[in-house]
Write a protein that holds these residues in place. Structure first.
Motif, PDB file in Angstrom:
ATOM      1  N   TYR A 189      61.072  23.190 -35.745  1.00  0.00           N
ATOM      2  CA  TYR A 189      61.756  23.896 -34.658  1.00  0.00           C
ATOM      3  C   TYR A 189      60.765  24.812 -33.925  1.00  0.00           C
ATOM      4  CZ  TYR A 189      64.840  27.229 -32.342  1.00  0.00           C
ATOM      5  OH  TYR A 189      65.440  28.034 -31.416  1.00  0.00           O
ATOM      6  N   LEU A 190      59.973  25.564 -34.701  1.00  0.00           N
ATOM      7  CA  LEU A 190      58.994  26.468 -34.089  1.00  0.00           C
ATOM      8  C   LEU A 190      57.962  25.704 -33.273  1.00  0.00           C
ATOM      9  CD1 LEU A 190      58.377  29.034 -36.969  1.00  0.00           C
ATOM     10  CD2 LEU A 190      59.532  29.449 -34.798  1.00  0.00           C
ATOM     11  N   LEU A 191      57.564  24.530 -33.773  1.00  0.00           N
ATOM     12  CA  LEU A 191      56.581  23.735 -33.041  1.00  0.00           C
ATOM     13  C   LEU A 191      57.148  23.248 -31.708  1.00  0.00           C
ATOM     14  CD1 LEU A 191      53.667  22.879 -33.501  1.00  0.00           C
ATOM     15  CD2 LEU A 191      54.531  20.671 -34.240  1.00  0.00           C
ATOM     16  N   VAL A 192      58.421  22.831 -31.717  1.00  0.00           N
ATOM     17  CA  VAL A 192      59.064  22.414 -30.464  1.00  0.00           C
ATOM     18  C   VAL A 192      59.112  23.592 -29.497  1.00  0.00           C
ATOM     19  CG1 VAL A 192      61.260  21.695 -29.441  1.00  0.00           C
ATOM     20  CG2 VAL A 192      60.404  20.538 -31.470  1.00  0.00           C
ATOM     21  N   LYS A 193      59.490  24.776 -30.003  1.00  0.00           N
ATOM     22  CA  LYS A 193      59.531  25.970 -29.149  1.00  0.00           C
ATOM     23  C   LYS A 193      58.151  26.282 -28.582  1.00  0.00           C
ATOM     24  CE  LYS A 193      63.545  27.945 -28.899  1.00  0.00           C
ATOM     25  NZ  LYS A 193      64.239  27.878 -27.596  1.00  0.00           N
ATOM     26  N   PHE A 194      57.124  26.205 -29.445  1.00  0.00           N
ATOM     27  CA  PHE A 194      55.753  26.471 -29.004  1.00  0.00           C
ATOM     28  C   PHE A 194      55.342  25.476 -27.915  1.00  0.00           C
ATOM     29  CE2 PHE A 194      51.162  25.545 -29.588  1.00  0.00           C
ATOM     30  CZ  PHE A 194      50.664  26.767 -29.176  1.00  0.00           C
ATOM     31  N   ALA A 195      55.646  24.186 -28.127  1.00  0.00           N
ATOM     32  CA  ALA A 195      55.263  23.163 -27.157  1.00  0.00           C
ATOM     33  C   ALA A 195      55.968  23.390 -25.819  1.00  0.00           C
ATOM     34  CB  ALA A 195      55.603  21.776 -27.699  1.00  0.00           C
ATOM     35  N   ARG A 196      57.285  23.597 -25.873  1.00  0.00           N
ATOM     36  CA  ARG A 196      58.050  23.679 -24.621  1.00  0.00           C
ATOM     37  C   ARG A 196      57.906  25.036 -23.920  1.00  0.00           C
ATOM     38  NH1 ARG A 196      63.090  20.096 -26.646  1.00  0.00           N
ATOM     39  NH2 ARG A 196      62.132  18.118 -26.145  1.00  0.00           N
ATOM     40  N   SER A 197      57.878  26.137 -24.682  1.00  0.00           N
ATOM     41  CA  SER A 197      57.869  27.463 -24.070  1.00  0.00           C
ATOM     42  C   SER A 197      56.471  27.979 -23.766  1.00  0.00           C
ATOM     43  CB  SER A 197      58.557  28.481 -24.985  1.00  0.00           C
ATOM     44  OG  SER A 197      59.863  28.068 -25.253  1.00  0.00           O
ATOM     45  N   ILE A 198      55.505  27.679 -24.629  1.00  0.00           N
ATOM     46  CA  ILE A 198      54.157  28.221 -24.445  1.00  0.00           C
ATOM     47  C   ILE A 198      53.252  27.206 -23.745  1.00  0.00           C
ATOM     48  CG2 ILE A 198      52.145  29.238 -25.592  1.00  0.00           C
ATOM     49  CD1 ILE A 198      54.736  30.900 -25.916  1.00  0.00           C
ATOM     50  N   LEU A 199      53.205  25.977 -24.294  1.00  0.00           N
ATOM     51  CA  LEU A 199      52.325  24.967 -23.704  1.00  0.00           C
ATOM     52  C   LEU A 199      52.961  24.310 -22.477  1.00  0.00           C
ATOM     53  CD1 LEU A 199      51.024  23.247 -26.969  1.00  0.00           C
ATOM     54  CD2 LEU A 199      49.855  24.965 -25.571  1.00  0.00           C
ATOM     55  N   LYS A 200      54.276  24.444 -22.342  1.00  0.00           N
ATOM     56  CA  LYS A 200      55.038  23.864 -21.215  1.00  0.00           C
ATOM     57  C   LYS A 200      54.940  22.343 -21.169  1.00  0.00           C
ATOM     58  CE  LYS A 200      55.769  28.052 -19.407  1.00  0.00           C
ATOM     59  NZ  LYS A 200      56.865  28.792 -19.912  1.00  0.00           N
ATOM     60  N   THR A 201      55.003  21.729 -22.340  1.00  0.00           N
ATOM     61  CA  THR A 201      55.016  20.267 -22.390  1.00  0.00           C
ATOM     62  C   THR A 201      56.194  19.788 -23.224  1.00  0.00           C
ATOM     63  OG1 THR A 201      53.754  18.287 -22.957  1.00  0.00           O
ATOM     64  CG2 THR A 201      53.465  20.177 -24.413  1.00  0.00           C
ATOM     65  N   SER A 202      56.710  18.621 -22.853  1.00  0.00           N
ATOM     66  CA  SER A 202      57.752  17.987 -23.672  1.00  0.00           C
ATOM     67  C   SER A 202      57.183  16.793 -24.416  1.00  0.00           C
ATOM     68  CB  SER A 202      58.928  17.554 -22.789  1.00  0.00           C
ATOM     69  OG  SER A 202      59.583  18.696 -22.289  1.00  0.00           O
ATOM     70  N   ASN A 203      55.859  16.679 -24.420  1.00  0.00           N
ATOM     71  CA  ASN A 203      55.205  15.590 -25.160  1.00  0.00           C
ATOM     72  C   ASN A 203      55.136  15.968 -26.634  1.00  0.00           C
ATOM     73  OD1 ASN A 203      54.745  14.292 -22.729  1.00  0.00           O
ATOM     74  ND2 ASN A 203      52.744  15.239 -22.467  1.00  0.00           N
ATOM     75  N   ILE A 204      56.215  15.673 -27.335  1.00  0.00           N
ATOM     76  CA  ILE A 204      56.319  16.057 -28.737  1.00  0.00           C
ATOM     77  C   ILE A 204      56.726  14.828 -29.539  1.00  0.00           C
ATOM     78  CG2 ILE A 204      57.395  17.653 -30.370  1.00  0.00           C
ATOM     79  CD1 ILE A 204      58.381  19.169 -27.785  1.00  0.00           C
ATOM     80  N   ASP A 205      56.068  14.588 -30.627  1.00  0.00           N
ATOM     81  CA  ASP A 205      56.459  13.464 -31.480  1.00  0.00           C
ATOM     82  C   ASP A 205      56.298  13.854 -32.941  1.00  0.00           C
ATOM     83  OD1 ASP A 205      57.391  10.963 -32.118  1.00  0.00           O
ATOM     84  OD2 ASP A 205      56.033   9.920 -30.767  1.00  0.00           O
ATOM     85  N   HIS A 206      56.681  12.937 -33.805  1.00  0.00           N
ATOM     86  CA  HIS A 206      56.826  13.257 -35.217  1.00  0.00           C
ATOM     87  C   HIS A 206      56.557  11.991 -36.035  1.00  0.00           C
ATOM     88  CE1 HIS A 206      58.995  14.276 -38.911  1.00  0.00           C
ATOM     89  NE2 HIS A 206      58.924  15.534 -38.530  1.00  0.00           N
ATOM     90  N   CYS A 207      55.826  12.119 -37.118  1.00  0.00           N
ATOM     91  CA  CYS A 207      55.441  10.915 -37.876  1.00  0.00           C
ATOM     92  C   CYS A 207      56.634  10.259 -38.561  1.00  0.00           C
ATOM     93  CB  CYS A 207      54.354  11.244 -38.885  1.00  0.00           C
ATOM     94  SG  CYS A 207      54.878  12.391 -40.172  1.00  0.00           S
ATOM     95  N   ALA A 208      57.728  10.980 -38.790  1.00  0.00           N
ATOM     96  CA  ALA A 208      58.875  10.385 -39.472  1.00  0.00           C
ATOM     97  C   ALA A 208      59.656   9.446 -38.563  1.00  0.00           C
ATOM     98  CB  ALA A 208      59.793  11.478 -39.999  1.00  0.00           C
ATOM     99  N   ARG A 209      59.274   9.366 -37.267  1.00  0.00           N
ATOM    100  CA  ARG A 209      59.967   8.509 -36.304  1.00  0.00           C
ATOM    101  C   ARG A 209      59.543   7.048 -36.447  1.00  0.00           C
ATOM    102  NH1 ARG A 209      59.731   6.817 -31.146  1.00  0.00           N
ATOM    103  NH2 ARG A 209      57.599   7.326 -30.666  1.00  0.00           N
ATOM    104  N   LEU A 210      58.516   6.755 -37.249  1.00  0.00           N
ATOM    105  CA  LEU A 210      57.974   5.403 -37.344  1.00  0.00           C
ATOM    106  C   LEU A 210      59.008   4.404 -37.813  1.00  0.00           C
ATOM    107  CD1 LEU A 210      54.547   6.285 -38.922  1.00  0.00           C
ATOM    108  CD2 LEU A 210      54.991   5.725 -36.543  1.00  0.00           C
TER     109      LEU A 210
END
Ligand code: SF4
Length: 134
Positions: free
Chosen positions: A113-134
């Motif tokens: 959750y914190l990583l998503v917040k960091f990506a979207r709020s600080i880095l301003k990107t929605s390019n987020i993925d996760h290894c469990a999605r394989l």
């Protein structure tokens, strides 16, 4: 031998086991009986995934890649400062979408959750993925 109760760090299931320590070396694990998640059992990763703890090749401090391709040992403060400067440089040159964030099944839900917040709020990107999605 000491037995230290902990939560397995290999995935988000939350199985519990005792880490068996002798002479400051991890020598094995024993599942916690009657634990509500693991119920005294572990998967193969839980049973075998501890050899890295005392492995001589284990990295114990950050490494920063140099322009000649070699790696220089650094402190966490130096490494995080380098990462922050690099993010700023990339974003100013190429925009936020030049950065993507890749998370891990070994993180807790709260860490993801914190990583998503960091990506979207600080880095301003929605390019987020996760290894469990394989
Ligand atoms: S023992 Fe296996 S299932 Fe349980 S938390 Fe560890 S990796 Fe996940």
């Amino acid at each position: 031998m000491k037995r230290i109760l902990t939560t397995c760090g290999y995935c988000g299931c939350g199985c519990n086991f005792y880490v068996n320590v002798k002479d400051d070396q991890v020598i094995g694990v024993s599942p916690k009986p009657n634990h509500p998640v693991s119920k005294g059992q572990l998967c193969v990763k839980g049973w075998q995934g501890h050899s890295f703890v005392n492995h001589p090749d284990r990295l114990t401090s950050p490494l920063i890649k140099q322009s000649d391709g070699t790696f220089k040992e650094s402190t966490w403060e130096e490494a995080l400062s380098y990462i922050a400067k690099s993010f700023k440089k990339i974003i100013s040159k190429k925009g936020s979408d030049a950065i993507s964030v890749f998370s891990s099944a070994r993180c807790t839900n709260e860490e993801n959750y914190l990583l998503v917040k960091f990506a979207r709020s600080i880095l301003k990107t929605s390019n987020i993925d996760h290894c469990a999605r394989l």
